[in-house]
Write a protein that holds these residues in place. Sequence first.
Motif, short mmCIF file in Angstrom:
data_model
loop_
_atom_site.label_atom_id
_atom_site.label_comp_id
_atom_site.label_asym_id
_atom_site.label_seq_id
_atom_site.Cartn_x
_atom_site.Cartn_y
_atom_site.Cartn_z
N GLY A 30 -10.68 59.03 37.58
CA GLY A 30 -11.19 60.22 38.03
C GLY A 30 -12.24 60.86 37.18
O GLY A 30 -13.02 61.40 37.62
N SER A 33 -5.59 64.07 40.79
CA SER A 33 -7.00 63.32 40.67
C SER A 33 -7.20 62.87 42.36
O SER A 33 -8.67 63.07 42.39
CB SER A 33 -6.83 62.32 39.83
OG SER A 33 -6.03 61.19 40.52
N ILE A 34 -6.44 62.53 42.96
CA ILE A 34 -6.79 62.63 44.44
C ILE A 34 -6.03 63.30 45.01
O ILE A 34 -5.18 63.81 44.93
CB ILE A 34 -6.44 60.92 44.91
CG1 ILE A 34 -4.97 60.37 44.76
CG2 ILE A 34 -7.46 59.93 44.12
CD1 ILE A 34 -4.71 59.05 45.46
N ALA A 78 -11.14 62.16 46.31
CA ALA A 78 -10.70 62.95 44.89
C ALA A 78 -11.30 64.27 44.74
O ALA A 78 -12.12 64.65 44.33
CB ALA A 78 -11.83 62.10 44.14
N CYS A 96 -16.37 61.97 41.12
CA CYS A 96 -15.00 62.41 41.24
C CYS A 96 -14.55 63.56 40.41
O CYS A 96 -13.86 64.28 40.78
CB CYS A 96 -14.01 60.88 41.04
SG CYS A 96 -14.28 59.46 41.72
#
Length: 501
Positions: free
Chosen positions: A342, A178-179, A429, A419
């Motif tokens: 996210g 997600s990141i 993101a 994101c």
Amino acid sequence: MAFTLLFPDFDILRDPNRCIKCRVCERQCANEVHQYDEEHDIMLADENKCVDCQRCVTLCPTKALRICENEQVFRKNANWRAQTIKEIYRQAESGGVLLSSMGNPEPFPVYWDKTLINASQVTNPSIDPLREPMETKVFLGKKPEMIERSADGTLKTELTPQLELKVPLMFSAMSFGSISYNAHKSLAMAATELGICYNTGEGGLHEDFYQYGKNTIVQVASGRFGVHKGYLEAGAAIEIKMGQGAKPGIGGHLPGTKIVGEVSRTRMIPEGSDAISPAPHHDIYSIEDLRQLVYSLKEATRYAKPIIVKVAAVHNIAAIASGIARSGADIIAIDGFRGGTGAAPTRIRDNVGIPIELALASVDARLREEGIRNSVSLVVGGSIRSSADVVKAIALGADACYIATAALLAMGCHLCRSCQAGKCNWGIATQQPDLVKRVNPDIAAPRLVNLITAWGHEIKELLGGMGINSIEALRGNRLMLRGIGLNEKELSILGIAHAGE
């Protein structure tokens, strides 16, 4: 372009007298908003693609750009807001569930902003943190109910495993996937320097980050992505994720477009496959089932690590927390409905759950009434925005706070809330290599350190102003809070008096 009833959310205003057609905006925009027209020697913009991330505005060398809200409006209607109309148009065009990211943006009450901190004056003098000791260190885990001594009269000092934090703050769960790798590394580096912890989220732990294990909380979610013996042993604590503030009652979903390379290997799933976490853990349908998983994880790690259970703030949270406290968990983490994410279904994010302030107050009161408050520590998150929010949370009963959105902002996030598209222009993101490199851990980590260091100083100042010299002395001390503009029911749940009383 397909027919649409939607007009752009933003206008891109370019000053022709300042624009030197350097094309920085074109190179920096992952959404392909800006293009150079060679034939007419001008810069053009497709405003339909703009998410207002402010990357182009920030990096324009001549400050020729501004992004403003589109002034085109629907006819005023108190019941049918413009956002509601646009969402109906989107669903009519796509037939899909609306997805959103970050926290709930609706204008619900923010109780932190309706709570004021008391200060000492004469009879209980204030404390100068520059000249007198001030203890911001906290230990998270079970605490003994009373002082015990050995047969020879010495104090028994052995405790169950504890998380030691130099300040009552931790970086909340944000998964690798997600990141970006660089964003995760920045969190790990900063947590290590600060003497606090960061949380892996439900995506496993990249092998490069095992070196930060003493400052890592590893998460076990319903999908069990990346969970294996080495992973469990790598962290300082294990968190069982039962719920998340931005999407209570549902599972997680990381699109297959983000399951690439190292993300795929870390999560132990094929590239391109969607990572879907089911709503429930399929082995947990009762507190007894949860207790079994808690002790299974303790057995797997030889009872050397505290076990955290993370839940979303919902209407029966006090009863849920009471059950968790009896499940053998050492720490309960509660995530409020303003918590970031996210990606989440918009309807869930904006309509499900309750504010963290009310959830925390009700849980702390319930555990105290049942005489089991020392059985667990409480960690809360869900839009902790400043050191003042932290102090207020501790006074309401928290032992420490999780922060995530504030940490992302420190790294450069501009809260454009897109994101879920995976095209983060700030490199956070996203998994696109050209975007990921926009986060330099050697720059981002010190910014995180600066943020928490600044908050730590402010916490000491606030404590000193109250005449309190430790976090422990503030925990649950609601006499130090007063409400303003709250009704009697809200004051009752928070357990505080109104300003002036």
